[in-house]
Design a protein around this motif. Structure first.
Motif, PDB file in Angstrom:
ATOM      1  N   UNK A  86     -15.513  16.553  71.635  1.00 12.44           N
ATOM      2  CA  UNK A  86     -16.938  16.422  71.342  1.00 12.44           C
ATOM      3  C   UNK A  86     -17.725  15.557  72.301  1.00 12.44           C
ATOM      4  N   UNK A 143     -22.993  11.721  71.646  1.00 14.34           N
ATOM      5  CA  UNK A 143     -23.912  12.087  70.556  1.00 14.34           C
ATOM      6  C   UNK A 143     -24.217  10.837  69.717  1.00 14.34           C
ATOM      7  N   UNK A 155     -17.186  15.174  54.473  1.00 10.62           N
ATOM      8  CA  UNK A 155     -17.410  16.115  55.579  1.00 10.62           C
ATOM      9  C   UNK A 155     -17.233  15.479  56.954  1.00 10.62           C
ATOM     10  N   UNK A 156     -17.559  14.178  57.059  1.00  6.12           N
ATOM     11  CA  UNK A 156     -17.391  13.513  58.353  1.00  6.12           C
ATOM     12  C   UNK A 156     -15.913  13.420  58.711  1.00  6.12           C
ATOM     13  N   UNK A 205     -13.711  15.547  57.610  1.00  4.37           N
ATOM     14  CA  UNK A 205     -13.311  16.930  57.885  1.00  4.37           C
ATOM     15  C   UNK A 205     -13.537  17.241  59.360  1.00  4.37           C
ATOM     16  N   UNK A 206     -14.694  16.803  59.857  1.00  4.98           N
ATOM     17  CA  UNK A 206     -14.986  17.058  61.270  1.00  4.98           C
ATOM     18  C   UNK A 206     -13.936  16.401  62.160  1.00  4.98           C
ATOM     19  N   UNK A 233     -11.470  22.808  67.730  1.00  6.28           N
ATOM     20  CA  UNK A 233     -12.345  23.828  67.159  1.00  6.28           C
ATOM     21  C   UNK A 233     -11.909  25.227  67.594  1.00  6.28           C
ATOM     22  N   UNK A 266     -19.909  18.499  68.118  1.00  7.01           N
ATOM     23  CA  UNK A 266     -21.169  17.888  68.500  1.00  7.01           C
ATOM     24  C   UNK A 266     -21.725  17.133  67.297  1.00  7.01           C
ATOM     25  N   UNK A 322     -22.518  18.899  59.169  1.00  7.03           N
ATOM     26  CA  UNK A 322     -21.311  18.079  59.240  1.00  7.03           C
ATOM     27  C   UNK A 322     -20.175  18.914  58.686  1.00  7.03           C
ATOM     28  N   UNK A 323     -19.211  19.306  59.491  1.00  4.39           N
ATOM     29  CA  UNK A 323     -19.084  19.145  60.938  1.00  4.39           C
ATOM     30  C   UNK A 323     -20.148  19.937  61.708  1.00  4.39           C
ATOM     31  N   UNK A 324     -20.368  19.501  62.952  1.00  2.00           N
ATOM     32  CA  UNK A 324     -21.363  20.125  63.822  1.00  2.00           C
ATOM     33  C   UNK A 324     -20.681  20.648  65.080  1.00  2.00           C
ATOM     34  N   UNK A 325     -21.327  21.611  65.693  1.00  2.00           N
ATOM     35  CA  UNK A 325     -20.753  22.158  66.930  1.00  2.00           C
ATOM     36  C   UNK A 325     -21.841  22.715  67.827  1.00  2.00           C
TER      37      UNK A 325
END
Ligand SMILES: [Zn+2]
Lengths: 845, 365
Positions: free
Chosen positions: A31, A183, A485-486, A488-489, A497, B268, B274-277
């Motif tokens: 990322x 980011x 969710x954070x 999860x990312x 990904x 990203x 969230x999640x982002x890409x």
């Protein structure tokens, strides 16, 4: 963030063959988007040379070049020709005997500039003697690099110089810097520590934490610091931790070490002085912004507090800034020293004469810093980091490291006392369902992988047997990790990904709506009629409504104004498409398209800001119905319109006949056709409406009488003011009204197969009576059996009488159930004539 | 004319003399053959076939012959008359065909001559690309949602987890409606407020595409425009995952750019997901095989936009139960799609309304 590869190698294991490009690719995967790779573009042979002779040769163009023989050892021409390297050089800052840097044929300079032997100024030049700029080392282009001067402070290097030595390694030109975009959620990546951790995650190598140094326990309180905050923002104090350390008897005039300067240069900072370089180096390494004060210049105890409105500070960039109540200040003895986390003033800055240094490592509230930074338009390295969140636990480590470096390179001793005040907000653990990644990503992540990844990130994970719910305490440097969710990312990006499968979701929509289909069919119809669709910006000037001739109370003046328009002369939003479409028409004409017809579909603004503005509602839950209604009502109505405008010739002259200019009837026809294509019989009636010509304007209405727009020729005054060609025609219709009017399905009429009967009528009416009204009267009078009505003749003259005109119509009538008799046809005709006589004063001729 | 005569020898009647009949026949045929116009033929026909012609006279004389002589005379005269009639009919057809051919030749037109008739106009290619994109998603069962361009700040920012201190809310990015402090209105910087409106007004399953005009305070240059067009997608349902996001993007990219073009997601950050890409798509010109490729600059991938799983805070603010539903969203630029797909190099050509630009494209692109 610029990441020097050599620096990164100190923190993580990077295989020797790995290049900047590979590192960038690994960082992208987790990322950190690649912004560029610097350095490493130079290819040898780049060698050290000793100038044997240099002969000045003045040229006709006034320049003097030097014809040089340079000893480049085994690399040179001597191998093939038995002579030293012959090079033409334009610079004159060197002499025979000087050590220089030569790029030889086959080498490539930054910018993909390939060097070959070439004939120049009457000699064959076998390479180039290089300047700093040519090598990408700096901006100096005044002359070539003379190593004797370049390494003046490095006698060890000077002693080792030999002709033919590789200069790439000597000058460190093989070093690469990878630049990545960080980011906003990953503030910790504005440090080598953070980047190295990400690289380790991406490549599964070990990470050596540079923050892993021992901070000795303070023997007593250090420099007095008070934290005061009477106006916390959203309950968060401006400064929740302030660490300060003192280093005494420093020689601040000593230079920082070359390796440190090199790293700073590579990350894009200018080496300035030992104290500044050390604070910058530690900031780049650990992400903690630091400030170094001259202890002897500090007017008194430090107090961190909010500003009083009207207070002023001249910051280091020599700008006097008026402070606002939200600004957080560092003050000393009552004197303002700095805007916390943004920029300091000049008063207690460390200088060459400084002996005693106070190092500040504080933790400031991101919102406070962000607001100050924006308010004062000051984006600094410090503010950039505080805004995105700095690890509150790193402050004592950073201060310790900075103190050690100052002491090491500036001489001096570190006080065993230390200041550490404030209470950083405690982190709190939160529950996380380890099956969440699998569900949200759509890819199987085993429990061990999920927990393992979180631990590698630095999270403390507490599992309870048999439960998918674990308790997670995020590391101090990851303030962004606050919920499921954070995490999860994190789990998804560490696996990659690229592993996410591709599954098309099922959906059962109902296709385009009627309104969407209307837009397409109208747009296509107008294009088929010869008009060209265009787009125009919706911004207009304050004076336009006057130019268009709108009355003071015209509803079309009701719009919103932009607070920050792109151009000060166009701050309003258009209320009609013609406001801006006419300018597009004019632009086309000015570019030589003199016969042009354009149209546009789009939104217009019809209303202004409501009293009190649109509400800003909470986001913790759905707005209650009353608030939601208020929200929608506060947004000004923005109906969708269609507009068209044309100038010049509708048809040019040629072998086929004479030309015909666009006239008002074209605009009216297009308006009618917009209705027709939607199955609506639009009514046309004479009207007076700005910006149209008062005698050549038609109001266009729905069958129920509601006006949907106007069409005709534009007012000559408007045309003059807008610099449009004479007789420009235009029309604009409310597409939303037309959409609504065309919503109900049309019922088909049963077609009669009985014969059609035709009859003609000739009527005389006053000149002022519009044909449309006569037609309407005839239709009313003729009744339901009238199938069609058409005007086939119009004339004026003596037989008709002054101020009169004669109109002749064909009427076609047909009954659904029988053949009409001659008498019946005559009766219909008589009724039609009677209606025209009654409603329009028509007389039959 | 002679009356019937029972003792009548045809040979003695001049008109029925075989030599005379033969002469009349030959004369008639010659006259037909030598007629070069329909008018001449008509005149010849009157002379040789008319009531006063020799053959007509001979025919009438037959009636006066004794029955014994009638048959032979009838055969003689009838044969001659038949031959003459056929010859005239044939010649009539020949001359008519000649006349018709002449008229057709005379009527020929130069069809390369311009008609002078006004031609077709043109749609704006942005509209066409936009409609094409809409149709791709319609075909996948999505619907198209619209919304206003002057939009509430709450719907544009707050509801999307862009809090009051978010950098996007600064004047250097966003057009604010005056008075900026209190209007609560902006020109939407993305079509995301349409997503929020849709979530507030619909119940899941939701699958919508939100195309439309958006505004940022950029000066117009070759690659930027203060007004541009976006399309955002939103799917909210039970069990929606990032795999569905990837699947939708793959399907879209392949339908718009063709073939087996792959997409790539890169981690990203966006506040609303969230999640982002970031979404890249494979270069459809070189598939990453040409380092001098004009379209992708040799990288093999082209940046298309951003995407991610809808942030729970966004779902919550928009009235969706985040415990039950998940969703994904993405946002891409239409200008960019147009520029890439049709080799448009200057943004100004798209925005200035020059009719020459629209006219280059047909009505289906
Ligand atoms: Zn390519």
């Amino acid at each position: 963030m610029r990441v020097p590869v050599e620096w990164l190698r100190e923190l993580v294991e990077i295989a020797p063959g790995v290049r900047g490009r590979d590192i960038a690719a690994d960082l992208v995967r987790v990322g950190l988007e690649e912004e560029g790779i610097h350095g490493g573009q130079l290819r040898g042979p780049l060698v050290v040379g000793r100038v044997l002779s240099q002969v000045p040769e003045p040229q006709k163009n006034g320049k003097t070049i030097h014809w040089c023989h340079v000893d480049v050892g085994a690399n040179g021409q001597q191998l093939t020709h038995g002579i030293p390297q012959e090079i033409v050089c334009g610079a004159n800052n060197f002499d025979a005997g000087d050590w220089v840097v030569c790029i030889l044929p086959g080498g490539v300079l930054p910018g993909n500039f390939e060097i070959s032997a070439r004939k120049t100024y009457g000699h064959m030049s076998n390479g180039m003697i290089c300047s700093e700029r040519e090598l990408g080392l700096g901006d100096d282009h005044d002359g070539i690099i003379v190593l004797t001067r370049y390494f003046a402070d490095r006698p060890d290097i000077l002693e080792s110089l030999e002709p033919g030595m590789d200069a790439i390694a000597l000058l460190g030109l093989g070093r690469e810097v990878v630049e990545v975009n960080v980011t906003p959620d990953r503030g910790y990546c504005f440090s080598m520590r953070g980047i190295a951790r990400e690289y380790a995650l991406a490549t599964n190598v070990d990470f050596r934490d540079p923050a892993d140094i021992e901070v000795p326990v303070a023997t007593g309180p250090g420099f007095p610091v008070r934290l005061v905050d009477e106006r916390p923002i959203d309950g968060r104090v401006g400064c929740d931790r302030y660490v300060a350390r003192t280093v005494r008897d420093v020689d601040a005039s000593r230079p920082s070490p070359p390796w440190m300067q090199r790293y700073l240069t590579e990350v894009g900072m200018r080496p300035i002085s030992l104290a500044v370089d050390v604070t910058n180096y530690v900031m780049m390494l650990l992400g903690q912004p630091l400030h170094a004060f001259d202890l002897d210049l500090l007017p008194g105890d430090i107090e961190v507090r909010r500003a009083a409105p009207g207070e002023k500070l001249t910051t280091l960039d020599d700008v006097e800034r008026t402070l606002a109540a939200d600004d957080l200040l560092i003050t000393g003895g009552g004197e303002i020293l700095a805007i916390a986390g943004v920029m300091g003033g000049a008063s207690s800055e460390v200088g060459p004469a400084t002996r005693n240094v106070l190092i500040e490592a504080a933790h400031f509230d991101p919102i406070t810093v962000a607001r100050s930074s924006r308010r004062h338009r000051l984006a600094t390295e410090a503010s950039k980091r505080f805004e995105r969140g700095v690890d509150p636990q790193i402050a004592p480590v950073a201060a310790e490291l900075a103190a050690r470096l100052l002491a090491e390179f500036g001489g001096g001793t570190i006080d065993s006392t230390a200041t550490d005040v404030g209470e950083p907000q405690a982190r709190s653990a939160f529950d996380f369902d380890v099956t969440h990644p699998t569900r949200l990503i759509g890819l199987e992540y085993p429990r061990e992988e999920v927990v393992g990844t979180l631990r590698r990130l630095g999270c403390e994970v507490t599992e309870s047997a048999g439960s998918p719910i674990v308790s997670v305490l995020a590391p101090t440097w990851r303030p962004d990790l606050t919920d499921g969710p954070e995490l999860v990312e994190e789990v998804a990006r560490v696996r990659g990904y690229d592993q996410i499968p591709s599954v098309v979701p099922r959906a059962e929509g109902r296709g385009l709506t009627h309104a969407q289909r209307v837009r397409r069919v109208v747009a296509t119809m107008l294009a088929n009629q010869g008009l060209v669709e265009v787009e125009s910006y919706p911004f207009i000037g304050n004076g336009l409504f006057d130019v268009l001739g709108y009355a003071a109370d015209d509803a079309r003046r009701d719009t919103v104004t932009l607070a920050n328009p792109l151009q000060d002369e166009a701050p309003l939003m258009r209320t009609s498409l013609l406001d801006t479409l006419l300018e597009t028409l004019r632009r086309n004409v000015s570019r030589g398209m003199r016969d042009v017809a354009v149209y546009e579909l789009g939104l217009v603004t019809r209303g202004s800001v409501p009293k009190g503005g649109a509400p800003i509602l909470p986001v913790s839950s759905r707005p209650d119905p009353e608030s939601e209604a208020r929200l929608y009502a506060a947004v000004p109505p923005q109906p969708r319109h269609v507009a068209f405008a044309a100038a010049g010739l509708a048809q040019g002259s040629g072998p086929w006949g004479s030309s015909r200019g666009f006239d008002a009837s074209d605009a009216v026809t297009w308006a009618r056709e917009v209705g027709e294509i939607l199955g609506i019989q639009l009514q046309v009636a004479a009207a007076t409406m700005a910006p149209w010509h008062p005698g050549r304007c038609a109001a266009i209405s729905l069958p129920d009488g509601r006006v949907v727009g106007w069409a005709g020729e534009l007012h000559p005054k408007v045309l003059g003011a807008l610099k449009l060609p004479a007789r420009t025609v235009a029309g604009e219709l409310d597409l939303d009204l037309l959409t609504e009017a065309s919503l109900a399905p049309i019922s088909a009429v049963k077609l009669s197969t009985f014969p059609l009967a035709t009859t003609d009528v000739a009527l005389t009416v006053d000149e002022t009576v519009p044909v449309g009204e006569v037609e309407a009267a005839l239709r009313r009078g003729a009744g339901p059996l009238l199938e069609s009505l058409s005007l086939f003749d119009l004339f004026r003259g003596e037989q008709v009488g002054a101020g009169k005109k004669s109109l002749a119509f064909h009427l076609a009538v047909r009954a659904p159930d029988r053949t009409l008799t001659t008498d019946e046809v005559s009766a219909i005709r008589d009724q039609a004539v009677a209606a025209a006589a009654r409603d329009c004063g028509a007389t039959q001729r | 004319m002679s009356g019937p005569n029972t003792n009548y020898d045809p040979v003695e009647v001049a008109a029925l003399d075989p030599v005379t009949v033969e002469a009349a026949r030959v004369a008639a045929l010659e006259a037909a053959a030598s007629a070069t116009t329909l008018d001449e033929l008509k005149a010849a026909r009157t002379t040789h076939q008319g009531d006063r012609s020799a053959l007509a006279q001979a025919n009438r004389e037959i009636g006066a012959l004794p029955p014994s002589a009638k048959a032979a005379a009838g055969k003689l005269v009838g044969g001659a008359r038949g031959a003459v009639a056929a010859a005239y009919a044939r010649r009539q057809r020949e001359l008519e065909d000649e006349r018709d051919a002449r008229i057709l030749a005379e009527e020929s037109l130069d069809l390369t001559m311009p008609s002078g008739r006004p031609g077709l106009g043109a749609r704006h290619p942005l509209s066409l690309v936009s409609e094409r994109i809409e149709d791709i998603f319609i075909a996948m069962g999505w619907e198209i949602a619209d919304g206003p361009e002057v939009e509430s700040e709450w719907l544009t920012f707050d509801a999307l987890n862009l809090g009051p201190d978010h950098p996007a809310r600064q004047m250097q990015d966003t057009f604010f409606v005056a008075p900026a402090e209190s209007s609560g209105l902006v020109l939407r910087t993305h079509t995301s407020p349409v997503q929020i409106r849709s979530m507030l007004s619909r119940t899941p399953p939701i699958a919508i595409l939100c195309p439309g005009k958006v505004f940022r305070t950029d000066d117009l240059d070759a690659t930027h425009s203060p007004v541009f067009h976006q399309f955002e997608g939103l799917v909210v349902d039970r069990g929606i995952s990032m795999a569905h996001l990837k699947g939708s993007l793959d399907a879209f990219v392949q339908r718009l750019f063709g073939g087996h073009i792959a997409t790539r997601l890169r981690p990203s950050y966006f506040p609303f997901t969230e999640p982002s890409a970031e979404i890249d798509c494979q270069c459809w010109v070189c598939y990453g095989q040409d380092i001098s490729c004009r379209v992708c600059g040799g990288f093999g991938w082209i940046e298309l936009g951003g995407c991610g799983m809808v942030n729970r805070r966004v779902l919550t603010a928009a009235g969706i139960d985040a415990e039950v539903y998940t969703g994904f969203a993405f946002g891409l630029g239409i200008e960019r799609a147009l520029m890439l797909r049709h080799n448009v190099n200057d943004m100004r050509d798209i925005t200035e309304g020059d009719v020459r630009f629209s006219r280059q494209f047909g009505m289906e692109i």
